[in-house]
Design an enzyme around this catalytic site. Structure first.
Site, PDB file in Angstrom:
ATOM      1  N   ASP A 151      -5.763  -3.350  -2.586  1.00 42.00           N
ATOM      2  CA  ASP A 151      -4.684  -3.025  -1.646  1.00 42.00           C
ATOM      3  C   ASP A 151      -3.895  -4.235  -1.154  1.00 42.00           C
ATOM      4  O   ASP A 151      -4.473  -5.250  -0.756  1.00 42.00           O
ATOM      5  CB  ASP A 151      -5.302  -2.304  -0.442  1.00 42.00           C
ATOM      6  CG  ASP A 151      -4.297  -1.535   0.365  1.00 42.00           C
ATOM      7  OD1 ASP A 151      -3.414  -2.159   0.968  1.00 42.00           O
ATOM      8  OD2 ASP A 151      -4.386  -0.289   0.393  1.00 42.00           O
TER       9      ASP A 151
ATOM     10  N   SER B  14       0.829  -1.202   0.000  1.00 43.78           N
ATOM     11  CA  SER B  14       0.000   0.000   0.000  1.00 43.78           C
ATOM     12  C   SER B  14       0.868   1.259   0.000  1.00 43.78           C
ATOM     13  O   SER B  14       1.704   1.435  -0.866  1.00 43.78           O
ATOM     14  CB  SER B  14      -0.967  -0.044   1.187  1.00 43.78           C
ATOM     15  OG  SER B  14      -1.987   0.907   1.043  1.00 43.78           O
TER      16      SER B  14
END
Length: 318
Positions: free
Chosen positions: A185, A49
């Protein structure tokens, strides 16, 4: 391929600013020990991320200070304010419905394209490992700069895929190894990618006899401590859990990986992490007040005696 020294970077949205400041602290400690440079002391950079953005930035030669400035300058483009969000959601109402992601991702994409341009993953100056998750195959996708099949992937797209936090940003579509992917993510798989990096090191570096041969620096973004009381946890349904469950899942796998790494690596494992004060734990709070609070928290952590002692041990190991 030598992969004995690992730098691992957690996810955490705007709190990546904290990671950058801590990396600058590591850089200063190395310089004071007569070991200038940061990435030259690591064989593998891993990120999930927001940590993917930082890892990729380091891998193309950006310094922690430059990356911190990037977060400060581009924060409102990545996470637009309420007025812009409402305008965007109004435009997406008929195509995505009332439960559309909070942000349309356009600002994030502009920032990533500006930073990484046409650089491909294979052009990284240091080996990179970046996590994501494919919602079509329902399986993790681990991008590797040293994997021939991934070498030509645009670095900005790899970061976009790894930062597509559910409820915050739309998934990112890519074709990887001739398969169409719907990527979200990396924190869904490993918000703390340390275990993935350790596994890769053990697989690639035949000179590593066991995990105690490794030196691992794992950088967090601050640990949430906002409680969810029993009444809420018992009574909440899908609507109430929609956003909090993402935070809970990210925190849970981060702590689990920390526990595992601490035990299997031993004295060669170093973790930079601290509890967030209430109000500093949102992934997308880019207000000046919150940024100042994150700066203060990061600086205070570096001034602690136990942190200075840890950094001294780390510089001796590297």
């Amino acid at each position: 391929m030598k992969m004995r020294r690992i730098l691992s970077l957690d996810g955490g949205g705007i709190r990546g600013l904290v990671s950058c400041q801590w990396l600058a602290g590591v850089e200063d400690a190395l310089a004071q020990a007569g070991k200038p440079g940061l990435t030259k002391h690591f064989d593998l950079l891993a990120g999930s991320s927001t940590g993917a953005m930082i890892a990729c930035g380091l891998a193309i030669g950006l310094s922690p200070a430059q990356l911190a400035e990037l977060y400060r300058k581009q924060r409102n483009e990545i996470f637009p304010g309420m007025a812009q969000r409402l305008w965007s959601r109004a435009g997406r109402l008929f195509t995505q419905g009332v439960s559309a992601p909070r942000y349309d991702g356009k600002g994030l994409e502009k920032t990533l394209k500006r930073v990484f341009g046409d650089i491909t993953l294979g052009k990284a100056k240091k080996p990179l490992l970046i996590t994501s998750y494919d919602t079509i195959s329902r399986a993790p996708v681990v991008f590797k700069s040293f994997k021939p099949e991934h070498a030509d992937l645009p670095m900005w797209e790899v970061c976009r895929a790894s930062t597509a936090a559910p409820t915050y940003f739309p998934a990112h579509g890519m074709t990887i190894e001739r398969r169409k992917r719907s990527l979200i993510d990396g924190g869904v798989v490993a918000n703390n990618p340390t275990a993935c990096a350790i596994a890769e090191a053990m697989r690639k570096d035949r000179q590593v006899g066991d995990t105690h041969d490794l030196v691992v620096l794992s950088i967090g973004t601050g640990e949430r401590n906002r409680p969810i009381d029993l009444k809420s946890a018992r009574e909440w349904g899908a609507l109430e859990w929609a956003v909090p469950i993402i935070d809970v899942l990210f925190d849970g796998n981060t702590d689990a990986v920390d526990y595992i790494a601490r035990h299997i690596v031993g004295d060669g494992y170093f973790r930079m992490q601290t509890e967030l004060t209430p109000g500093l734990d949102d992934l997308d709070d880019v207000s000046a007040t919150n940024i100042a609070g994150l700066d203060a928290m990061a600086n205070n952590y570096l001034l602690r005696a136990d942190t200075r002692k840890m950094l001294k041990r780390l510089t001796e190991k590297l």
